[in-house]
Design a protein around this motif. Structure first.
Motif, PDB file in Angstrom:
ATOM      1  N   ASP A  67       0.856  -1.191   0.000  1.00  0.00           N
ATOM      2  CA  ASP A  67       0.000   0.000   0.000  1.00  0.00           C
ATOM      3  C   ASP A  67       0.899   1.251   0.000  1.00  0.00           C
ATOM      4  O   ASP A  67       1.654   1.478   0.942  1.00  0.00           O
ATOM      5  CB  ASP A  67      -0.854  -0.040   1.272  1.00  0.00           C
ATOM      6  N   GLU A  85       0.532   4.579   0.368  1.00  0.00           N
ATOM      7  CA  GLU A  85       0.490   5.618   1.399  1.00  0.00           C
ATOM      8  C   GLU A  85       0.960   5.081   2.751  1.00  0.00           C
ATOM      9  O   GLU A  85       1.730   5.730   3.462  1.00  0.00           O
ATOM     10  CB  GLU A  85      -0.903   6.242   1.558  1.00  0.00           C
ATOM     11  N   ASN A  86       0.497   3.888   3.106  1.00  0.00           N
ATOM     12  CA  ASN A  86       0.924   3.287   4.372  1.00  0.00           C
ATOM     13  C   ASN A  86       2.454   3.171   4.417  1.00  0.00           C
ATOM     14  O   ASN A  86       3.101   3.545   5.403  1.00  0.00           O
ATOM     15  CB  ASN A  86       0.294   1.892   4.515  1.00  0.00           C
ATOM     16  N   THR A 125      -2.536   5.798  17.685  1.00  0.00           N
ATOM     17  CA  THR A 125      -1.635   6.341  16.660  1.00  0.00           C
ATOM     18  C   THR A 125      -0.265   6.640  17.265  1.00  0.00           C
ATOM     19  O   THR A 125       0.770   6.392  16.636  1.00  0.00           O
ATOM     20  CB  THR A 125      -2.247   7.619  16.045  1.00  0.00           C
ATOM     21  N   ARG A 128       0.563  -1.147  10.249  1.00  0.00           N
ATOM     22  CA  ARG A 128      -0.547  -0.642   9.436  1.00  0.00           C
ATOM     23  C   ARG A 128      -1.169   0.604  10.055  1.00  0.00           C
ATOM     24  O   ARG A 128      -1.579   0.594  11.210  1.00  0.00           O
ATOM     25  CB  ARG A 128      -1.653  -1.699   9.323  1.00  0.00           C
ATOM     26  N   ASP A 179      -4.398   2.683  10.195  1.00  0.00           N
ATOM     27  CA  ASP A 179      -5.798   2.604   9.775  1.00  0.00           C
ATOM     28  C   ASP A 179      -6.241   3.978   9.275  1.00  0.00           C
ATOM     29  O   ASP A 179      -5.460   4.933   9.280  1.00  0.00           O
ATOM     30  CB  ASP A 179      -6.693   2.073  10.907  1.00  0.00           C
ATOM     31  N   ARG A 180      -7.499   4.073   8.849  1.00  0.00           N
ATOM     32  CA  ARG A 180      -7.964   5.303   8.210  1.00  0.00           C
ATOM     33  C   ARG A 180      -7.772   6.517   9.115  1.00  0.00           C
ATOM     34  O   ARG A 180      -7.306   7.567   8.694  1.00  0.00           O
ATOM     35  CB  ARG A 180      -9.455   5.153   7.836  1.00  0.00           C
ATOM     36  N   LYS A 181      -8.077   6.324  10.398  1.00  0.00           N
ATOM     37  CA  LYS A 181      -8.001   7.448  11.330  1.00  0.00           C
ATOM     38  C   LYS A 181      -6.540   7.874  11.579  1.00  0.00           C
ATOM     39  O   LYS A 181      -6.231   9.062  11.628  1.00  0.00           O
ATOM     40  CB  LYS A 181      -8.666   7.050  12.656  1.00  0.00           C
ATOM     41  N   ARG A 232      -4.112   7.497   9.530  1.00  0.00           N
ATOM     42  CA  ARG A 232      -3.617   8.153   8.308  1.00  0.00           C
ATOM     43  C   ARG A 232      -4.004   9.607   8.287  1.00  0.00           C
ATOM     44  O   ARG A 232      -3.200  10.476   7.954  1.00  0.00           O
ATOM     45  CB  ARG A 232      -4.212   7.485   7.063  1.00  0.00           C
ATOM     46  N   GLU A 233      -5.264   9.849   8.646  1.00  0.00           N
ATOM     47  CA  GLU A 233      -5.728  11.246   8.647  1.00  0.00           C
ATOM     48  C   GLU A 233      -4.917  12.077   9.628  1.00  0.00           C
ATOM     49  O   GLU A 233      -4.595  13.225   9.362  1.00  0.00           O
ATOM     50  CB  GLU A 233      -7.223  11.303   8.980  1.00  0.00           C
ATOM     51  N   ARG A 245      -0.906  12.086   8.079  1.00  0.00           N
ATOM     52  CA  ARG A 245      -0.603  12.512   6.710  1.00  0.00           C
ATOM     53  C   ARG A 245      -0.126  13.964   6.674  1.00  0.00           C
ATOM     54  O   ARG A 245       0.947  14.260   6.138  1.00  0.00           O
ATOM     55  CB  ARG A 245      -1.897  12.360   5.898  1.00  0.00           C
TER      56      ARG A 245
END
Ligand SMILES: [Zn+2]
Length: 255
Positions: A130, A132-133, A195, A214, A216-218, A220-221, A224
């Motif tokens: 992946d 971005e990860n 995080t 990994r 997760d979506r949260k 990453r936000e 990033r």
């Protein structure tokens, strides 16, 4: 004049004169160097694909002093990472990592751990990880290996350990975490305790285990924007490679 042979990754390649190219490369044992490849624009045969950005090569160069440009005599391709060049997002993230290493690494300062990180990262991207990860993991680790690791262990003000509590904040100006006991601090980024733990593992785990982590979506936000802002803060400049990633929508939420 000393002749050296070294494993290297090409960070930047540009035309220098009518016939020459100016190449910046990151070597395994001598850090970042810049050199002139004489005739590289005319004689494609001599340096076939081995002076393009991202390429992993064995490079031979002549060095006459402890500073300044070297003379590139030969470059033998070990991997061109062709598997990632056809995918714009992967290519964008790979170019971004090369630009980050180019800007963050002092000239001629050996950092073999950072070399291994960049090389493994490019392999990961090529093998389908992946993007971005993998890029977030690369960025956290690159900051640590370059001496810019934020403190993700304790609150930089009161020393409270970041094991519990729901909300944490990270401050670029303070160089690390803040707990909720210090309201009114400007320029902070909220992070969940999960995080924070993930970032800490990304700083400390072995390089082979790093790529299993990994976001997760949260997470990453949360990371990033913060990581790119932190890197921009240390480099004191914007990164050109972000433009491509923004154009293709890979960094929608990034500032
Ligand atoms: Zn505190």
């Amino acid at each position: 004049m000393v002749i050296r042979k070294n494993e290297a990754i090409i960070l930047r390649s540009r035309d220098y004169s009518e016939s020459d190219r100016l190449i910046t490369f990151f070597t395994k044992s001598n850090g970042r160097l810049t050199g002139i490849a004489k005739g590289a624009r005319r004689s494609k045969k001599r340096f076939v694909h081995s002076l393009e950005q991202l390429s992993y090569v064995t490079i031979a160069y002549a060095d006459r002093s402890t500073s300044g440009l070297v003379r590139i005599d030969a470059s033998e391709l070990r991997s061109a990472f062709t598997g990632l060049r056809g995918d714009l997002a992967r290519l964008g993230y790979a170019s971004l990592s090369c630009e980050m290493v180019l800007e963050i690494s002092p000239e001629r300062q050996s950092n073999s751990a950072l070399f291994s990180l960049l090389l493994q990262y490019l392999h990961q991207l090529e093998q389908g990880a992946d993007p971005e990860n993998t890029s977030l993991l690369f960025q956290v680790r690159m900051l640590s290996l370059s001496g810019y690791a934020p403190n993700f262990q304790t609150c930089v003000f009161c020393g409270q350990e970041a094991y519990s509590g729901k909300n944490w904040y990270v401050s670029i100006a303070e160089g690390g975490l803040l707990c909720t006991a210090h309201p009114g601090i400007h320029g902070t980024y909220p992070l969940s305790v999960g995080t924070v733990m993930l970032l800490r593992r990304a700083q400390q785990t072995s390089l082979t285990k790093l790529w299993r982590l990994r976001f997760d979506r949260k997470s990453r936000e949360g990371c990033r924007v913060f990581l790119l802002d932190l890197i921009r803060h240390h480099l004191e400049k914007d990164l050109k490679s972000l433009k491509l990633l923004r154009q293709i929508g890979a960094l929608n939420a990034a500032g």
